[in-house]
Design an enzyme around this catalytic site. Structure first.
Site, PDB file in Angstrom:
ATOM      1  N   GLY A   1      10.784  28.496 -12.026  1.00  0.00           N
ATOM      2  CA  GLY A   1      11.520  29.222 -13.056  1.00  0.00           C
ATOM      3  C   GLY A   1      10.633  29.549 -14.235  1.00  0.00           C
ATOM      4  O   GLY A   1      10.179  28.651 -14.949  1.00  0.00           O
ATOM      5  N   VAL A   2      10.348  30.853 -14.411  1.00  0.00           N
ATOM      6  CA  VAL A   2       9.477  31.254 -15.527  1.00  0.00           C
ATOM      7  C   VAL A   2      10.241  32.172 -16.482  1.00  0.00           C
ATOM      8  O   VAL A   2       9.815  33.278 -16.781  1.00  0.00           O
ATOM      9  CB  VAL A   2       8.141  31.885 -15.038  1.00  0.00           C
TER      10      VAL A   2
ATOM     11  N   LYS B   1      29.719  18.321 -28.050  1.00  0.00           N
ATOM     12  CA  LYS B   1      29.620  19.602 -27.355  1.00  0.00           C
ATOM     13  C   LYS B   1      30.951  20.326 -27.485  1.00  0.00           C
ATOM     14  O   LYS B   1      32.003  19.689 -27.643  1.00  0.00           O
ATOM     15  CB  LYS B   1      29.331  19.347 -25.862  1.00  0.00           C
TER      16      LYS B   1
HETATM   17  P1  NAD Z   1      16.097  31.099 -18.429  1.00  0.00           P
HETATM   18  O1  NAD Z   1      17.358  31.590 -17.826  1.00  0.00           O
HETATM   19  O2  NAD Z   1      15.421  31.934 -19.449  1.00  0.00           O
HETATM   20  O3  NAD Z   1      15.024  30.788 -17.285  1.00  0.00           O
HETATM   21  C1  NAD Z   1      15.349  30.180 -16.089  1.00  0.00           C
HETATM   22  C2  NAD Z   1      14.635  30.954 -14.995  1.00  0.00           C
HETATM   23  O4  NAD Z   1      14.804  30.233 -13.772  1.00  0.00           O
HETATM   24  C3  NAD Z   1      15.206  32.347 -14.772  1.00  0.00           C
HETATM   25  O5  NAD Z   1      14.144  33.283 -14.846  1.00  0.00           O
HETATM   26  C4  NAD Z   1      15.812  32.284 -13.372  1.00  0.00           C
HETATM   27  O6  NAD Z   1      15.685  33.499 -12.657  1.00  0.00           O
HETATM   28  C5  NAD Z   1      15.003  31.188 -12.732  1.00  0.00           C
HETATM   29  N1  NAD Z   1      15.647  30.496 -11.612  1.00  0.00           N
HETATM   30  C6  NAD Z   1      16.938  30.148 -11.462  1.00  0.00           C
HETATM   31  N2  NAD Z   1      17.107  29.473 -10.300  1.00  0.00           N
HETATM   32  C7  NAD Z   1      15.882  29.397  -9.721  1.00  0.00           C
HETATM   33  C8  NAD Z   1      15.398  28.817  -8.526  1.00  0.00           C
HETATM   34  N3  NAD Z   1      16.206  28.185  -7.688  1.00  0.00           N
HETATM   35  N4  NAD Z   1      14.092  28.931  -8.250  1.00  0.00           N
HETATM   36  C9  NAD Z   1      13.248  29.561  -9.083  1.00  0.00           C
HETATM   37  N5  NAD Z   1      13.648  30.138 -10.246  1.00  0.00           N
HETATM   38  C10 NAD Z   1      14.948  30.054 -10.550  1.00  0.00           C
HETATM   39  O7  NAD Z   1      16.449  29.640 -19.006  1.00  0.00           O
HETATM   40  P2  NAD Z   1      15.606  28.723 -19.984  1.00  0.00           P
HETATM   41  O8  NAD Z   1      16.117  28.910 -21.383  1.00  0.00           O
HETATM   42  O9  NAD Z   1      14.155  28.847 -19.697  1.00  0.00           O
HETATM   43  O10 NAD Z   1      16.121  27.299 -19.528  1.00  0.00           O
HETATM   44  C11 NAD Z   1      15.656  26.720 -18.326  1.00  0.00           C
HETATM   45  C12 NAD Z   1      16.206  25.315 -18.196  1.00  0.00           C
HETATM   46  O11 NAD Z   1      15.830  24.561 -19.343  1.00  0.00           O
HETATM   47  C13 NAD Z   1      17.731  25.230 -18.146  1.00  0.00           C
HETATM   48  O12 NAD Z   1      18.088  24.156 -17.317  1.00  0.00           O
HETATM   49  C14 NAD Z   1      18.107  24.924 -19.577  1.00  0.00           C
HETATM   50  O13 NAD Z   1      19.366  24.265 -19.661  1.00  0.00           O
HETATM   51  C15 NAD Z   1      16.976  24.014 -19.975  1.00  0.00           C
HETATM   52  N6  NAD Z   1      16.739  23.927 -21.404  1.00  0.00           N
HETATM   53  C16 NAD Z   1      16.416  25.030 -22.103  1.00  0.00           C
HETATM   54  C17 NAD Z   1      16.193  24.940 -23.465  1.00  0.00           C
HETATM   55  C18 NAD Z   1      15.822  26.137 -24.278  1.00  0.00           C
HETATM   56  O14 NAD Z   1      15.398  25.968 -25.439  1.00  0.00           O
HETATM   57  N7  NAD Z   1      15.917  27.344 -23.753  1.00  0.00           N
HETATM   58  C19 NAD Z   1      16.299  23.687 -24.118  1.00  0.00           C
HETATM   59  C20 NAD Z   1      16.594  22.549 -23.341  1.00  0.00           C
HETATM   60  C21 NAD Z   1      16.816  22.684 -21.980  1.00  0.00           C
END
Ligand code: NAD
Length: 346
Positions: A176-177, A80
Protein backbone atom coordinates in the site's frame (compact mmCIF):
# COMPACT_ATOMS: atom_id res chain seq x y z
CA UNK A 1 -33.00 17.99 16.09
CA UNK A 2 -30.51 15.75 17.91
CA UNK A 3 -31.92 13.38 20.54
CA UNK A 4 -29.51 11.80 23.01
CA UNK A 5 -29.48 8.61 25.02
CA UNK A 6 -26.75 7.61 27.48
CA UNK A 7 -25.82 3.92 27.36
CA UNK A 8 -24.11 1.92 30.09
CA UNK A 9 -21.24 -0.20 28.78
CA UNK A 10 -18.93 -2.04 31.14
CA UNK A 11 -15.30 -0.91 30.83
CA UNK A 12 -16.20 2.43 29.20
CA UNK A 13 -16.53 5.75 30.98
CA UNK A 14 -19.25 7.11 28.77
CA UNK A 15 -21.18 5.99 25.70
CA UNK A 16 -23.83 8.25 24.21
CA UNK A 17 -26.12 7.74 21.22
CA UNK A 18 -27.45 10.55 19.07
CA UNK A 19 -30.38 10.24 16.65
CA UNK A 20 -31.44 12.89 14.20
CA UNK A 21 -34.38 12.00 11.98
CA UNK A 22 -34.42 15.28 10.04
CA UNK A 23 -30.79 15.03 8.90
CA UNK A 24 -31.12 11.22 8.82
CA UNK A 25 -28.24 9.85 10.83
CA UNK A 26 -27.40 8.10 14.09
CA UNK A 27 -24.09 8.50 15.87
CA UNK A 28 -22.33 7.15 18.92
CA UNK A 29 -19.53 8.68 20.95
CA UNK A 30 -17.61 6.25 23.16
CA UNK A 31 -15.20 7.59 25.75
CA UNK A 32 -13.13 4.61 26.83
CA UNK A 33 -10.76 6.16 29.35
CA UNK A 34 -9.76 9.70 30.33
CA UNK A 35 -7.22 8.98 33.08
CA UNK A 36 -4.48 10.69 31.04
CA UNK A 37 -6.67 13.52 29.73
CA UNK A 38 -9.62 14.22 27.42
CA UNK A 39 -10.40 11.46 24.96
CA UNK A 40 -9.13 12.19 21.44
CA UNK A 41 -10.17 10.10 18.46
CA UNK A 42 -11.56 10.67 15.00
CA UNK A 43 -15.11 10.81 13.69
CA UNK A 44 -15.67 7.82 11.38
CA UNK A 45 -18.62 7.91 8.98
CA UNK A 46 -19.85 4.62 7.59
CA UNK A 47 -23.07 3.30 6.14
CA UNK A 48 -23.16 0.56 8.83
CA UNK A 49 -25.69 -2.16 7.97
CA UNK A 50 -26.81 -2.51 11.59
CA UNK A 51 -26.78 -0.54 14.82
CA UNK A 52 -24.78 -3.37 16.39
CA UNK A 53 -22.05 -2.96 13.76
CA UNK A 54 -21.75 0.74 14.55
CA UNK A 55 -21.66 0.19 18.32
CA UNK A 56 -19.08 -2.61 18.02
CA UNK A 57 -16.90 -0.35 15.88
CA UNK A 58 -17.06 2.69 18.15
CA UNK A 59 -16.26 0.58 21.24
CA UNK A 60 -13.33 -1.19 19.58
CA UNK A 61 -11.90 1.99 18.08
CA UNK A 62 -12.23 4.12 21.21
CA UNK A 63 -10.43 1.49 23.28
CA UNK A 64 -7.71 1.33 20.62
CA UNK A 65 -7.27 5.10 20.93
CA UNK A 66 -6.70 4.80 24.70
CA UNK A 67 -3.88 2.34 24.03
CA UNK A 68 -2.38 4.40 21.21
CA UNK A 69 -2.51 7.75 23.01
CA UNK A 70 -1.17 6.22 26.23
CA UNK A 71 1.73 4.39 24.62
CA UNK A 72 2.65 7.65 22.87
CA UNK A 73 2.59 9.22 26.37
CA UNK A 74 0.16 11.90 25.24
CA UNK A 75 -1.87 13.70 27.91
CA UNK A 76 -4.96 12.27 26.24
CA UNK A 77 -7.44 9.48 26.69
CA UNK A 78 -9.19 7.38 24.10
CA UNK A 79 -12.52 8.02 22.42
CA UNK A 80 -14.17 7.80 19.05
CA UNK A 81 -17.29 8.89 17.21
CA UNK A 82 -19.03 6.58 14.75
CA UNK A 83 -21.67 8.07 12.49
CA UNK A 84 -24.16 5.81 10.71
CA UNK A 85 -25.21 7.72 7.61
CA UNK A 86 -25.41 7.43 3.86
CA UNK A 87 -23.10 10.18 2.62
CA UNK A 88 -24.60 9.90 -0.87
CA UNK A 89 -28.01 10.98 0.44
CA UNK A 90 -27.40 13.13 3.50
CA UNK A 91 -26.90 16.91 3.61
CA UNK A 92 -23.20 16.87 4.49
CA UNK A 93 -23.05 20.34 6.03
CA UNK A 94 -26.12 19.68 8.23
CA UNK A 95 -24.67 16.31 9.21
CA UNK A 96 -21.36 17.66 10.47
CA UNK A 97 -22.94 20.68 12.18
CA UNK A 98 -25.19 18.24 14.06
CA UNK A 99 -22.18 16.04 14.89
CA UNK A 100 -20.54 19.18 16.29
CA UNK A 101 -23.58 19.76 18.53
CA UNK A 102 -23.29 16.14 19.68
CA UNK A 103 -19.58 16.53 20.48
CA UNK A 104 -20.35 19.73 22.40
CA UNK A 105 -22.73 17.87 24.75
CA UNK A 106 -19.69 16.02 26.18
CA UNK A 107 -18.25 19.38 27.25
CA UNK A 108 -14.66 18.58 26.23
CA UNK A 109 -14.42 15.07 27.65
CA UNK A 110 -14.21 13.97 23.98
CA UNK A 111 -12.28 15.78 21.21
CA UNK A 112 -13.08 14.80 17.64
CA UNK A 113 -10.99 14.87 14.45
CA UNK A 114 -11.14 13.76 10.82
CA UNK A 115 -11.16 10.02 10.15
CA UNK A 116 -12.42 7.53 7.57
CA UNK A 117 -14.97 9.36 5.37
CA UNK A 118 -14.70 12.64 7.27
CA UNK A 119 -12.43 15.38 5.97
CA UNK A 120 -10.76 18.57 7.10
CA UNK A 121 -13.61 20.50 5.43
CA UNK A 122 -16.16 18.49 7.41
CA UNK A 123 -14.33 19.38 10.63
CA UNK A 124 -14.77 23.06 9.76
CA UNK A 125 -18.56 22.44 9.88
CA UNK A 126 -18.16 20.52 13.14
CA UNK A 127 -16.31 23.55 14.51
CA UNK A 128 -19.40 25.75 14.03
CA UNK A 129 -21.02 23.92 16.96
CA UNK A 130 -18.07 22.99 19.16
CA UNK A 131 -14.52 23.98 19.97
CA UNK A 132 -13.66 20.38 20.86
CA UNK A 133 -12.32 19.48 17.45
CA UNK A 134 -8.75 18.96 16.24
CA UNK A 135 -7.32 18.82 12.69
CA UNK A 136 -8.78 22.22 11.77
CA UNK A 137 -5.71 24.05 13.01
CA UNK A 138 -2.14 24.39 11.80
CA UNK A 139 -1.13 20.73 12.09
CA UNK A 140 -2.72 19.90 8.71
CA UNK A 141 -2.65 16.48 7.04
CA UNK A 142 -1.40 13.90 9.60
CA UNK A 143 -0.11 11.42 6.95
CA UNK A 144 3.43 12.82 6.50
CA UNK A 145 3.87 12.67 10.27
CA UNK A 146 2.52 9.13 10.48
CA UNK A 147 5.01 8.11 7.78
CA UNK A 148 7.84 9.83 9.66
CA UNK A 149 6.86 7.98 12.85
CA UNK A 150 6.96 4.63 11.03
CA UNK A 151 10.40 5.55 9.68
CA UNK A 152 11.59 6.26 13.26
CA UNK A 153 10.09 2.95 14.41
CA UNK A 154 11.89 1.06 11.63
CA UNK A 155 15.22 2.64 12.60
CA UNK A 156 14.72 1.66 16.25
CA UNK A 157 13.82 -1.88 15.19
CA UNK A 158 16.95 -2.15 13.08
CA UNK A 159 19.12 -0.90 15.92
CA UNK A 160 17.68 -3.67 18.08
CA UNK A 161 18.22 -6.39 15.47
CA UNK A 162 21.67 -5.52 14.17
CA UNK A 163 23.03 -2.72 16.36
CA UNK A 164 22.89 -0.18 13.54
CA UNK A 165 20.06 1.88 12.07
CA UNK A 166 21.65 2.22 8.65
CA UNK A 167 19.02 1.68 5.99
CA UNK A 168 21.20 1.79 2.87
CA UNK A 169 20.97 -1.42 0.85
CA UNK A 170 18.13 -2.93 2.89
CA UNK A 171 15.20 -4.44 1.02
CA UNK A 172 11.77 -3.16 2.08
CA UNK A 173 8.44 -4.48 0.77
CA UNK A 174 5.62 -1.95 1.17
CA UNK A 175 1.99 -3.08 1.05
CA UNK A 176 0.00 0.00 0.00
CA UNK A 177 1.63 3.21 -1.21
CA UNK A 178 -1.12 5.73 -0.50
CA UNK A 179 -0.93 8.70 1.85
CA UNK A 180 1.38 7.04 4.37
CA UNK A 181 3.02 4.15 2.47
CA UNK A 182 3.97 6.43 -0.44
CA UNK A 183 5.59 8.94 1.88
CA UNK A 184 7.41 6.19 3.77
CA UNK A 185 8.73 4.89 0.43
CA UNK A 186 10.17 8.32 -0.37
CA UNK A 187 11.86 8.55 3.05
CA UNK A 188 13.35 5.07 2.72
CA UNK A 189 14.47 5.73 -0.85
CA UNK A 190 16.32 8.85 0.28
CA UNK A 191 18.39 6.59 2.58
CA UNK A 192 19.22 4.07 -0.13
CA UNK A 193 16.73 1.25 0.51
CA UNK A 194 15.79 -1.16 -2.27
CA UNK A 195 12.01 -0.91 -2.53
CA UNK A 196 9.31 -3.33 -3.58
CA UNK A 197 5.74 -2.06 -3.58
CA UNK A 198 2.21 -3.25 -4.19
CA UNK A 199 -1.03 -1.33 -4.40
CA UNK A 200 -4.53 -2.08 -5.62
CA UNK A 201 -4.54 1.38 -7.17
CA UNK A 202 -2.07 1.47 -10.10
CA UNK A 203 -2.17 5.29 -10.13
CA UNK A 204 -0.43 5.38 -6.74
CA UNK A 205 2.33 3.08 -8.01
CA UNK A 206 2.71 5.15 -11.14
CA UNK A 207 3.01 8.43 -9.21
CA UNK A 208 5.56 6.93 -6.85
CA UNK A 209 7.60 5.40 -9.66
CA UNK A 210 8.08 8.87 -11.16
CA UNK A 211 10.18 9.81 -8.11
CA UNK A 212 11.43 6.53 -6.67
CA UNK A 213 12.90 3.35 -8.10
CA UNK A 214 10.43 0.61 -7.13
CA UNK A 215 9.90 -2.96 -8.15
CA UNK A 216 6.14 -3.40 -8.55
CA UNK A 217 4.79 -6.58 -6.97
CA UNK A 218 1.40 -8.27 -7.24
CA UNK A 219 -0.69 -7.27 -4.16
CA UNK A 220 -1.36 -10.95 -3.47
CA UNK A 221 2.38 -11.66 -3.26
CA UNK A 222 3.90 -8.61 -1.55
CA UNK A 223 4.00 -10.23 1.90
CA UNK A 224 5.92 -13.18 0.42
CA UNK A 225 8.80 -11.03 -0.90
CA UNK A 226 12.24 -11.94 0.35
CA UNK A 227 13.19 -8.75 2.18
CA UNK A 228 14.55 -7.27 5.39
CA UNK A 229 11.42 -5.32 6.29
CA UNK A 230 7.78 -5.92 5.40
CA UNK A 231 5.73 -2.75 5.83
CA UNK A 232 1.92 -3.08 5.90
CA UNK A 233 0.55 0.36 4.97
CA UNK A 234 -2.86 -0.58 3.56
CA UNK A 235 -5.74 -2.15 5.46
CA UNK A 236 -5.89 -4.08 8.73
CA UNK A 237 -5.79 -7.85 9.20
CA UNK A 238 -3.12 -8.58 6.61
CA UNK A 239 -1.01 -10.41 9.20
CA UNK A 240 -2.85 -13.64 9.90
CA UNK A 241 -2.46 -17.42 10.21
CA UNK A 242 -2.31 -17.70 6.41
CA UNK A 243 0.12 -14.87 5.55
CA UNK A 244 2.49 -14.95 8.54
CA UNK A 245 4.03 -18.37 7.72
CA UNK A 246 4.74 -17.03 4.21
CA UNK A 247 6.67 -13.95 5.38
CA UNK A 248 10.35 -13.87 4.41
CA UNK A 249 11.47 -10.84 6.39
CA UNK A 250 13.31 -10.02 9.61
CA UNK A 251 10.96 -7.30 10.76
CA UNK A 252 7.39 -6.04 10.23
CA UNK A 253 6.70 -2.33 10.71
CA UNK A 254 4.08 -0.25 8.96
CA UNK A 255 1.36 2.37 9.25
CA UNK A 256 -1.76 0.22 8.92
CA UNK A 257 -4.09 -0.02 11.91
CA UNK A 258 -5.01 -3.42 13.36
CA UNK A 259 -2.41 -5.34 11.35
CA UNK A 260 -2.92 -8.53 13.35
CA UNK A 261 -6.17 -10.28 12.44
CA UNK A 262 -6.14 -12.00 15.82
CA UNK A 263 -4.13 -11.25 18.99
CA UNK A 264 -2.64 -14.76 18.70
CA UNK A 265 -0.96 -13.68 15.47
CA UNK A 266 1.49 -11.66 17.60
CA UNK A 267 2.54 -14.94 19.24
CA UNK A 268 2.96 -16.60 15.85
CA UNK A 269 5.28 -13.82 14.62
CA UNK A 270 7.27 -14.14 17.82
CA UNK A 271 7.61 -17.93 17.46
CA UNK A 272 8.89 -17.48 13.90
CA UNK A 273 11.54 -15.02 15.12
CA UNK A 274 10.12 -12.09 13.13
CA UNK A 275 10.45 -8.79 14.97
CA UNK A 276 7.00 -7.20 14.98
CA UNK A 277 6.76 -3.48 15.76
CA UNK A 278 3.23 -3.13 17.16
CA UNK A 279 1.09 -1.09 14.77
CA UNK A 280 -0.18 1.47 17.23
CA UNK A 281 3.35 2.18 18.47
CA UNK A 282 4.67 2.69 14.93
CA UNK A 283 1.76 4.69 13.51
CA UNK A 284 1.25 7.21 16.34
CA UNK A 285 3.02 10.05 14.48
CA UNK A 286 -0.23 11.47 13.10
CA UNK A 287 -1.97 11.64 16.46
CA UNK A 288 1.15 13.05 18.14
CA UNK A 289 1.17 15.78 15.50
CA UNK A 290 -2.53 16.52 16.04
CA UNK A 291 -1.97 16.70 19.80
CA UNK A 292 0.58 19.45 19.19
CA UNK A 293 -2.13 21.80 17.91
CA UNK A 294 -4.44 21.33 20.89
CA UNK A 295 -2.88 24.04 23.04
CA UNK A 296 -3.22 26.49 20.15
CA UNK A 297 0.50 26.94 19.44
CA UNK A 298 1.56 24.44 16.78
CA UNK A 299 5.27 24.13 15.98
CA UNK A 300 6.22 21.56 13.33
CA UNK A 301 9.83 21.19 14.53
CA UNK A 302 8.60 20.39 18.04
CA UNK A 303 6.02 17.96 16.64
CA UNK A 304 8.76 16.08 14.75
CA UNK A 305 10.90 15.94 17.88
CA UNK A 306 8.01 14.39 19.79
CA UNK A 307 7.28 11.94 16.96
CA UNK A 308 10.92 10.85 16.92
CA UNK A 309 10.38 9.56 20.48
CA UNK A 310 8.44 6.70 18.90
CA UNK A 311 11.93 5.24 18.46
CA UNK A 312 12.43 5.23 22.25
CA UNK A 313 9.05 3.59 22.80
CA UNK A 314 9.88 0.91 20.23
CA UNK A 315 13.24 0.29 21.92
CA UNK A 316 11.50 -0.16 25.28
CA UNK A 317 8.97 -2.58 23.77
CA UNK A 318 11.73 -4.64 22.15
CA UNK A 319 13.93 -4.66 25.25
CA UNK A 320 11.05 -5.71 27.49
CA UNK A 321 10.00 -8.34 24.98
CA UNK A 322 13.50 -9.83 25.05
CA UNK A 323 13.82 -9.83 28.83
CA UNK A 324 10.29 -11.08 29.54
CA UNK A 325 10.21 -13.52 26.62
CA UNK A 326 6.82 -12.20 25.56
CA UNK A 327 5.66 -11.14 22.09
CA UNK A 328 6.01 -7.42 21.34
CA UNK A 329 2.24 -7.15 20.80
CA UNK A 330 1.64 -8.32 24.38
CA UNK A 331 4.37 -6.07 25.80
CA UNK A 332 2.96 -2.98 24.03
CA UNK A 333 -0.51 -3.63 25.50
CA UNK A 334 0.96 -4.07 28.99
CA UNK A 335 2.98 -0.85 28.67
CA UNK A 336 -0.08 1.08 27.49
CA UNK A 337 -2.14 -0.32 30.35
CA UNK A 338 0.52 0.72 32.88
CA UNK A 339 0.31 4.21 31.41
CA UNK A 340 -3.48 4.67 31.44
CA UNK A 341 -4.63 2.63 34.41
CA UNK A 342 -3.30 5.13 36.92
CA UNK A 343 -5.02 8.50 36.81
CA UNK A 344 -2.52 11.27 35.97
CA UNK A 345 -2.61 14.12 38.53
CA UNK A 346 -3.88 17.36 36.98
P1 NAD B 1 -4.54 5.42 1.84
O1 NAD B 1 -5.92 5.02 1.47
O2 NAD B 1 -4.03 6.73 1.38
O3 NAD B 1 -3.50 4.31 1.34
C1 NAD B 1 -3.74 2.95 1.44
C2 NAD B 1 -3.31 2.34 0.12
O4 NAD B 1 -3.38 0.92 0.26
C3 NAD B 1 -4.23 2.71 -1.04
O5 NAD B 1 -3.43 3.24 -2.09
C4 NAD B 1 -4.89 1.39 -1.44
O6 NAD B 1 -5.11 1.28 -2.83
C5 NAD B 1 -3.88 0.38 -0.97
N1 NAD B 1 -4.40 -0.96 -0.69
C6 NAD B 1 -5.57 -1.31 -0.12
N2 NAD B 1 -5.64 -2.65 0.00
C7 NAD B 1 -4.48 -3.15 -0.49
C8 NAD B 1 -3.94 -4.45 -0.62
N3 NAD B 1 -4.62 -5.52 -0.23
N4 NAD B 1 -2.73 -4.58 -1.17
C9 NAD B 1 -2.01 -3.52 -1.57
N5 NAD B 1 -2.47 -2.24 -1.47
C10 NAD B 1 -3.68 -2.07 -0.94
O7 NAD B 1 -4.48 5.29 3.44
P2 NAD B 1 -3.37 5.82 4.44
O8 NAD B 1 -3.82 7.13 5.01
O9 NAD B 1 -2.02 5.68 3.85
O10 NAD B 1 -3.55 4.76 5.61
C11 NAD B 1 -3.03 3.45 5.48
C12 NAD B 1 -3.22 2.70 6.78
O11 NAD B 1 -2.60 3.43 7.83
C13 NAD B 1 -4.68 2.54 7.21
O12 NAD B 1 -4.81 1.32 7.88
C14 NAD B 1 -4.87 3.68 8.19
O13 NAD B 1 -5.92 3.41 9.11
C15 NAD B 1 -3.53 3.70 8.87
N6 NAD B 1 -3.18 4.96 9.50
C16 NAD B 1 -3.10 6.09 8.76
C17 NAD B 1 -2.77 7.29 9.37
C18 NAD B 1 -2.66 8.55 8.59
O14 NAD B 1 -2.13 9.55 9.13
N7 NAD B 1 -3.09 8.60 7.34
C19 NAD B 1 -2.52 7.33 10.76
C20 NAD B 1 -2.58 6.12 11.49
C21 NAD B 1 -2.91 4.94 10.84
Amino acid sequence: MNRYLTLTVSGYEEVVRCNNEQVDFSAWIAVHNTNRGPALGGCRVWNYSTVDDAVTDVLRLSKGMTYKNSLARLPLGGGKCAVRANLKKVDRVALFESVGEFVETLEGRYITAEDVNSTLDDMVHVQRSTTHVATVGASGNPSPFTAYGVYCAIKAGLRHICGSSTLAGLRVAIQGVGETGGRLARLLDSEGCILMAADLNPANLYELSKEVDIQVIDPAAIHRCRCDIFSPCALGGTLNYRTIPELQCLMVAGSANNQLLDPLDGHLLDRLGIVYIPDYAANAGGIINISCELDGSYDEALARKRIARIGETVKEILDRSTTSNRPTSVVADLMAEELFKLKVAA
